[in-house]
Design an enzyme around this catalytic site. Structure first.
Site, PDB file in Angstrom:
ATOM      1  N   HIS A 161      34.113  41.761   7.291  1.00  0.00           N
ATOM      2  CA  HIS A 161      33.581  40.595   6.596  1.00  0.00           C
ATOM      3  C   HIS A 161      32.755  41.049   5.404  1.00  0.00           C
ATOM      4  O   HIS A 161      32.509  42.227   5.204  1.00  0.00           O
ATOM      5  CB  HIS A 161      32.767  39.693   7.530  1.00  0.00           C
ATOM      6  CG  HIS A 161      31.446  40.253   7.938  1.00  0.00           C
ATOM      7  ND1 HIS A 161      30.333  39.458   8.097  1.00  0.00           N
ATOM      8  CD2 HIS A 161      31.037  41.509   8.199  1.00  0.00           C
ATOM      9  CE1 HIS A 161      29.303  40.213   8.465  1.00  0.00           C
ATOM     10  NE2 HIS A 161      29.709  41.448   8.543  1.00  0.00           N
TER      11      HIS A 161
ATOM     12  N   CYS B  28      25.811  44.438   3.348  1.00  0.00           N
ATOM     13  CA  CYS B  28      26.772  43.415   3.780  1.00  0.00           C
ATOM     14  C   CYS B  28      27.454  42.723   2.598  1.00  0.00           C
ATOM     15  O   CYS B  28      28.439  42.018   2.783  1.00  0.00           O
ATOM     16  CB  CYS B  28      26.089  42.378   4.660  1.00  0.00           C
ATOM     17  SG  CYS B  28      25.529  43.033   6.236  1.00  0.00           S
TER      18      CYS B  28
ATOM     19  N   HIS C 190      33.175  45.309   4.857  1.00  0.00           N
ATOM     20  CA  HIS C 190      32.737  46.277   5.867  1.00  0.00           C
ATOM     21  C   HIS C 190      33.060  45.672   7.228  1.00  0.00           C
ATOM     22  O   HIS C 190      33.289  44.472   7.339  1.00  0.00           O
ATOM     23  CB  HIS C 190      31.252  46.633   5.727  1.00  0.00           C
ATOM     24  CG  HIS C 190      30.320  45.538   6.129  1.00  0.00           C
ATOM     25  ND1 HIS C 190      30.027  44.479   5.311  1.00  0.00           N
ATOM     26  CD2 HIS C 190      29.642  45.325   7.274  1.00  0.00           C
ATOM     27  CE1 HIS C 190      29.183  43.667   5.930  1.00  0.00           C
ATOM     28  NE2 HIS C 190      28.941  44.149   7.132  1.00  0.00           N
TER      29      HIS C 190
ATOM     30  N   HIS D 237      32.849  45.620  11.776  1.00  0.00           N
ATOM     31  CA  HIS D 237      32.045  45.767  12.991  1.00  0.00           C
ATOM     32  C   HIS D 237      32.964  45.836  14.202  1.00  0.00           C
ATOM     33  O   HIS D 237      34.061  45.276  14.199  1.00  0.00           O
ATOM     34  CB  HIS D 237      31.093  44.582  13.166  1.00  0.00           C
ATOM     35  CG  HIS D 237      30.060  44.470  12.112  1.00  0.00           C
ATOM     36  ND1 HIS D 237      28.955  45.279  12.062  1.00  0.00           N
ATOM     37  CD2 HIS D 237      29.977  43.643  11.035  1.00  0.00           C
ATOM     38  CE1 HIS D 237      28.224  44.954  11.014  1.00  0.00           C
ATOM     39  NE2 HIS D 237      28.828  43.962  10.364  1.00  0.00           N
TER      40      HIS D 237
ATOM     41  N   ASP E 193      40.712  39.628  15.892  1.00  0.00           N
ATOM     42  CA  ASP E 193      40.844  41.076  16.039  1.00  0.00           C
ATOM     43  C   ASP E 193      41.642  41.687  14.890  1.00  0.00           C
ATOM     44  O   ASP E 193      42.765  41.262  14.599  1.00  0.00           O
ATOM     45  CB  ASP E 193      41.487  41.427  17.377  1.00  0.00           C
ATOM     46  CG  ASP E 193      41.339  42.898  17.722  1.00  0.00           C
ATOM     47  OD1 ASP E 193      40.337  43.516  17.322  1.00  0.00           O
ATOM     48  OD2 ASP E 193      42.248  43.428  18.388  1.00  0.00           O
ATOM     49  N   HIS E 194      41.036  42.676  14.258  1.00  0.00           N
ATOM     50  CA  HIS E 194      41.615  43.391  13.118  1.00  0.00           C
ATOM     51  C   HIS E 194      41.942  42.446  11.958  1.00  0.00           C
ATOM     52  O   HIS E 194      42.947  42.605  11.280  1.00  0.00           O
ATOM     53  CB  HIS E 194      42.833  44.225  13.537  1.00  0.00           C
ATOM     54  CG  HIS E 194      42.440  45.400  14.357  1.00  0.00           C
ATOM     55  ND1 HIS E 194      42.260  45.316  15.722  1.00  0.00           N
ATOM     56  CD2 HIS E 194      42.136  46.669  14.017  1.00  0.00           C
ATOM     57  CE1 HIS E 194      41.889  46.497  16.187  1.00  0.00           C
ATOM     58  NE2 HIS E 194      41.803  47.342  15.168  1.00  0.00           N
TER      59      HIS E 194
ATOM     60  N   GLU F 296      27.010  42.118  17.088  1.00  0.00           N
ATOM     61  CA  GLU F 296      27.585  42.682  15.871  1.00  0.00           C
ATOM     62  C   GLU F 296      27.425  44.201  15.894  1.00  0.00           C
ATOM     63  O   GLU F 296      28.310  44.932  15.455  1.00  0.00           O
ATOM     64  CB  GLU F 296      26.877  42.090  14.659  1.00  0.00           C
ATOM     65  CG  GLU F 296      27.363  42.612  13.341  1.00  0.00           C
ATOM     66  CD  GLU F 296      26.597  42.017  12.185  1.00  0.00           C
ATOM     67  OE1 GLU F 296      27.111  41.066  11.575  1.00  0.00           O
ATOM     68  OE2 GLU F 296      25.483  42.499  11.902  1.00  0.00           O
TER      69      GLU F 296
END
Length: 138
Positions: free
Chosen positions: A14, A33, A39, A41, A79-80, A127
């Site tokens: 995100h 961020c 970037h 998590h 996811d991904h 996170e």
């Protein structure tokens, strides 16, 4: 009343930024961020449901069913993925952990509460190891 919790995991990228702000203002407010190259998590998700144990099964809800719901309504969508660009339920929203937690709760409430006597109690999203948000609805 009993509470049961299922833990799931997903990886997602995100970026925190506001289009109407300058790059400098975004960097000042959001720090790393605001990286224009995104970037990511490794998120840990905890979904807690509550209700009364059914005498016949000894369960509130079969945790396998809860896993299927979480995977279908949340994990497969996140996811991904890039939360800002790829996740329909986050379109037009800041991709903060707080708002993501609220939106995950909203995705899960209906499917979970379709089970008689089962209520979504909370969604907790880590996170990082040290940073999390928890939402109880309402």
């Amino acid at each position: 009343m009993i509470h049961i919790t299922r833990k799931e995991h997903f990886n997602a990228a995100h970026r925190m930024y506001r289009e109407e702000w300058s790059a400098e203002k975004n960097a000042e407010v959001f720090g790393k961020c605001a990286n224009p190259n995104w970037h990511g998590h490794n998120y840990n998700l905890f979904v807690t449901v509550k209700g009364e144990v059914t005498h016949a099964t000894g369960y509130l809800m079969d945790l396998k069913d809860l896993k299927v719901i979480i995977n279908e309504y949340v994990i497969e969508k996140l996811d991904h993925k890039n939360i800002n660009l790829d996740v329909e339920f986050m379109k037009g929203k800041m991709a903060s952990t707080e708002l993501l937690t609220i939106e995950i709760f909203n995705q899960l409430k209906g499917p979970i509460e379709a089970y008689p006597g089962v209520f979504l109690h909370s969604v907790k999203l880590y996170e990082t190891e040290n940073n999390s948000a928890e939402y109880f609805g309402g």
